[in-house]
Design a protein around this motif. Structure first.
Motif, PDB file in Angstrom:
ATOM      1  N   ASN A 241       0.824  -1.215   0.000  1.00 49.50           N
ATOM      2  CA  ASN A 241       0.000   0.000   0.000  1.00 49.50           C
ATOM      3  C   ASN A 241       0.860   1.268   0.000  1.00 49.50           C
ATOM      4  OD1 ASN A 241       1.001  -0.104   2.560  1.00 49.50           O
ATOM      5  ND2 ASN A 241      -0.943   0.215   3.619  1.00 49.50           N
ATOM      6  N   HIS A 242       2.060   1.152  -0.554  1.00 55.33           N
ATOM      7  CA  HIS A 242       2.996   2.268  -0.526  1.00 55.33           C
ATOM      8  C   HIS A 242       2.975   3.030  -1.852  1.00 55.33           C
ATOM      9  CE1 HIS A 242       4.710   0.734   3.234  1.00 55.33           C
ATOM     10  NE2 HIS A 242       4.585  -0.463   2.693  1.00 55.33           N
ATOM     11  N   LYS A 243       3.242   4.323  -1.771  1.00 47.75           N
ATOM     12  CA  LYS A 243       3.237   5.184  -2.943  1.00 47.75           C
ATOM     13  C   LYS A 243       4.571   5.907  -3.072  1.00 47.75           C
ATOM     14  CE  LYS A 243      -1.728   6.089  -2.440  1.00 47.75           C
ATOM     15  NZ  LYS A 243      -2.755   7.152  -2.264  1.00 47.75           N
ATOM     16  N   VAL A 244       4.992   6.102  -4.312  1.00 52.06           N
ATOM     17  CA  VAL A 244       6.261   6.778  -4.562  1.00 52.06           C
ATOM     18  C   VAL A 244       6.268   8.180  -3.966  1.00 52.06           C
ATOM     19  CG1 VAL A 244       7.803   7.678  -6.343  1.00 52.06           C
ATOM     20  CG2 VAL A 244       6.705   5.464  -6.659  1.00 52.06           C
ATOM     21  N   ARG A 245       5.155   8.880  -4.050  1.00 56.12           N
ATOM     22  CA  ARG A 245       5.128  10.254  -3.564  1.00 56.12           C
ATOM     23  C   ARG A 245       5.489  10.347  -2.073  1.00 56.12           C
ATOM     24  NH1 ARG A 245       1.586  13.286  -5.162  1.00 56.12           N
ATOM     25  NH2 ARG A 245       0.411  12.089  -6.711  1.00 56.12           N
ATOM     26  N   ASP A 246       5.306   9.253  -1.349  1.00 53.21           N
ATOM     27  CA  ASP A 246       5.586   9.269   0.092  1.00 53.21           C
ATOM     28  C   ASP A 246       7.078   9.319   0.410  1.00 53.21           C
ATOM     29  OD1 ASP A 246       2.860   9.127   0.604  1.00 53.21           O
ATOM     30  OD2 ASP A 246       2.867   6.924   0.706  1.00 53.21           O
ATOM     31  N   ILE A 247       7.936   8.982  -0.562  1.00 56.99           N
ATOM     32  CA  ILE A 247       9.374   8.962  -0.280  1.00 56.99           C
ATOM     33  C   ILE A 247      10.100  10.151  -0.926  1.00 56.99           C
ATOM     34  CG2 ILE A 247       9.424   6.457   0.015  1.00 56.99           C
ATOM     35  CD1 ILE A 247      11.072   7.706  -3.074  1.00 56.99           C
ATOM     36  N   LEU A 248       9.352  11.050  -1.565  1.00 59.04           N
ATOM     37  CA  LEU A 248       9.981  12.152  -2.275  1.00 59.04           C
ATOM     38  C   LEU A 248      10.324  13.317  -1.339  1.00 59.04           C
ATOM     39  CD1 LEU A 248       7.843  12.296  -5.552  1.00 59.04           C
ATOM     40  CD2 LEU A 248       9.968  11.033  -5.107  1.00 59.04           C
ATOM     41  N   GLU A 249      11.454  13.961  -1.630  1.00 58.35           N
ATOM     42  CA  GLU A 249      11.838  15.154  -0.892  1.00 58.35           C
ATOM     43  C   GLU A 249      11.012  16.340  -1.376  1.00 58.35           C
ATOM     44  OE1 GLU A 249      16.062  15.574   0.450  1.00 58.35           O
ATOM     45  OE2 GLU A 249      16.448  14.417  -1.379  1.00 58.35           O
ATOM     46  N   LYS A 250      10.780  17.304  -0.490  1.00 60.11           N
ATOM     47  CA  LYS A 250       9.964  18.459  -0.844  1.00 60.11           C
ATOM     48  C   LYS A 250      10.706  19.424  -1.750  1.00 60.11           C
ATOM     49  CE  LYS A 250       7.040  18.295   3.294  1.00 60.11           C
ATOM     50  NZ  LYS A 250       6.575  19.035   4.508  1.00 60.11           N
ATOM     51  N   GLU A 251      11.996  19.598  -1.516  1.00 63.57           N
ATOM     52  CA  GLU A 251      12.796  20.493  -2.341  1.00 63.57           C
ATOM     53  C   GLU A 251      13.965  19.718  -2.928  1.00 63.57           C
ATOM     54  OE1 GLU A 251      13.968  23.994  -0.290  1.00 63.57           O
ATOM     55  OE2 GLU A 251      11.933  24.495   0.380  1.00 63.57           O
ATOM     56  N   VAL A 252      14.111  19.780  -4.244  1.00 64.32           N
ATOM     57  CA  VAL A 252      15.132  19.008  -4.941  1.00 64.32           C
ATOM     58  C   VAL A 252      15.946  19.924  -5.848  1.00 64.32           C
ATOM     59  CG1 VAL A 252      15.549  17.127  -6.576  1.00 64.32           C
ATOM     60  CG2 VAL A 252      13.738  16.910  -4.867  1.00 64.32           C
ATOM     61  N   ASP A 253      17.247  19.781  -5.788  1.00 63.49           N
ATOM     62  CA  ASP A 253      18.155  20.579  -6.608  1.00 63.49           C
ATOM     63  C   ASP A 253      17.898  20.317  -8.099  1.00 63.49           C
ATOM     64  OD1 ASP A 253      20.678  21.383  -8.027  1.00 63.49           O
ATOM     65  OD2 ASP A 253      21.323  21.824  -5.988  1.00 63.49           O
ATOM     66  N   ASP A 254      18.020  21.364  -8.903  1.00 59.47           N
ATOM     67  CA  ASP A 254      17.792  21.245 -10.349  1.00 59.47           C
ATOM     68  C   ASP A 254      18.784  20.299 -11.029  1.00 59.47           C
ATOM     69  OD1 ASP A 254      15.610  22.909 -10.377  1.00 59.47           O
ATOM     70  OD2 ASP A 254      16.757  24.715 -10.864  1.00 59.47           O
ATOM     71  N   LYS A 255      19.893  19.991 -10.365  1.00 63.82           N
ATOM     72  CA  LYS A 255      20.881  19.108 -10.985  1.00 63.82           C
ATOM     73  C   LYS A 255      20.346  17.707 -11.231  1.00 63.82           C
ATOM     74  CE  LYS A 255      23.224  17.472  -6.767  1.00 63.82           C
ATOM     75  NZ  LYS A 255      24.526  17.411  -6.044  1.00 63.82           N
TER      76      LYS A 255
END
Length: 374
Positions: A241-255
């Motif tokens: 029942n896991h989703k990818v969005r749950d492991i994403l960082e809120k702010e990510v470098d453009d690199k």
């Protein structure tokens, strides 16, 4: 700067030499090395209550310590570890305050501490199946020593033969079972059975615990004279029942955003293979779903797991997101470059899956009923 106090300790010459060399290799002072090691040891003593533990284990082909985290969570204490990759050793030290022994092939099995459980995520190398009769005619040893000599699995076998742990857990890629038309896997299982173990295996998918499709084969062995239910058969698996969005960082470098050149290449490459009827191509993720398997080649172009972005090209996962995708704790340090981090997490285990296996194995062996003093 905080107040500092001095302590004076005497070290044997060989230990001092090893400390000086290791510190130099890591680009830090001996004081920094010792301070880090002490901080980590004190942390584990306080957080995991290692003065009393249920069992001991060793961590072979340790990588960055995913198996160790799992077995410590199940109540164990690691008494020996080995890993040959220098970048993995740096990450291991950064999180456990220990530098693993290097090439396990150069470590005598008699020098390894006694332990209850052996764990190893060993690399798969081709096994040479020579005729036993030919070996005997040449006066050479047959059986497990003959069949596995020259492979990394041989090092596991010789340690198990010498130390006779109560149980072991081995992890490898799913295709190990079909390698060389199944002969490799047959030799591995027969070898372990000849050493006196009840052996079972099961392919398990990490998506029960993290938002990633990741199938791996796990091999468990328990000494024949121990009455215990097989942990792989009795392992409870939660509904995915896991989703990818749950492991994403809120702010990510453009690199981490793909360049126009790379994104155009990946799209044209995928189109070319679609026209040929092949399934090759990039993997743009549904944020409410799961990802493909994170691999050690992720550092090259990130094509198997691409995160969509509004108004711009998709991006790679960050190393921190890779750690989360593999179920590592939030406090896990990543002291290496992005390239090395991608390789390390791509080669690692899914920590909560291994933790579930470890807890089931420990419960079945009833280690929790007899605490052991350090």
């Amino acid at each position: 700067m905080a107040n500092q106090r001095q302590i004076h300790i005497k070290l044997e010459e060989n230990l001092h030499t090893k400390l000086r060399k290791t510190s130099k290799d890591k680009g830090i002072t001996m004081q920094e090395f010792v301070t880090k090691a002490l901080n980590n040891e004190l942390y584990y003593q306080s957080e995991l209550n290692l003065d009393t533990h249920s069992f001991t284990f060793i961590d072979l082909f340790a990588g960055i310590g995913g198996m160790r985290i799992a077995f410590e969570a199940a109540g164990g204490r690691c008494v020996f570890t080995s890993e040959i990759d220098k970048f993995c050793k740096k990450t291991y030290f950064g999180n456990f305050g220990e530098v693993p022994e290097g090439d396990i092939a150069k470590v005598k099995e008699s020098d390894i501490p006694d332990h209850d459980i052996l764990v190893a995520g060993f690399p798969c190398q081709p096994f040479s199946i020579a005729g036993v009769s030919k070996k005997r005619s040449l006066g050479k040893e047959d059986g497990f020593l003959d069949k596995t000599q020259g492979t990394l699995f041989f090092d596991i076998a010789r340690i198990i033969k010498e130390k006779k742990p109560k149980a072991f857990l081995l992890e490898n890629v799913k295709n190990l079972r079909s390698h060389d038309k199944g002969k490799t896997f047959q030799i591995i299982c027969k070898t372990l059975e000849e050493l006196g173990y009840k052996v079972n295996s099961r392919i398990l998918d990490g998506h029960h615990f993290v938002p990633q499709h990741r199938e791996r084969i796990f091999i468990v062995g328990i000494l024949e004279d121990i009455q215990a239910e097989d942990p792989l058969e009795s392992l409870p698996l939660p509904e995915p029942n896991h989703k990818v969005r749950d492991i994403l960082e809120k702010e990510v470098d453009d690199k981490y955003t793909l360049s126009d050149k790379l994104w155009d290449y990946l799209q044209s490459y995928a189109k070319k293979h679609r026209e040929k009827g092949n399934g090759f191509g990039f993997g743009k993720v549904n944020l409410d779903g799961i990802t493909r398997t994170l691999s050690a080649r992720y550092y090259k172009d990130g094509s198997e797991i691409l995160i969509p972005q509004k108004g711009k090209n998709p991006r790679r996962l960050t190393p921190k997101e890779c750690a989360r995708l593999q179920g590592f704790p939030e406090t896990f340090e990543i002291p290496v470059s992005d390239t090395q981090a991608y390789k390390q997490f791509g080669n690692s285990v899914t920590v909560p899956l291994v933790t579930a296996i470890a807890e089931q194995l420990v419960n079945n062996l009833h280690f929790n009923k007899e605490k052991v003093k350090s």
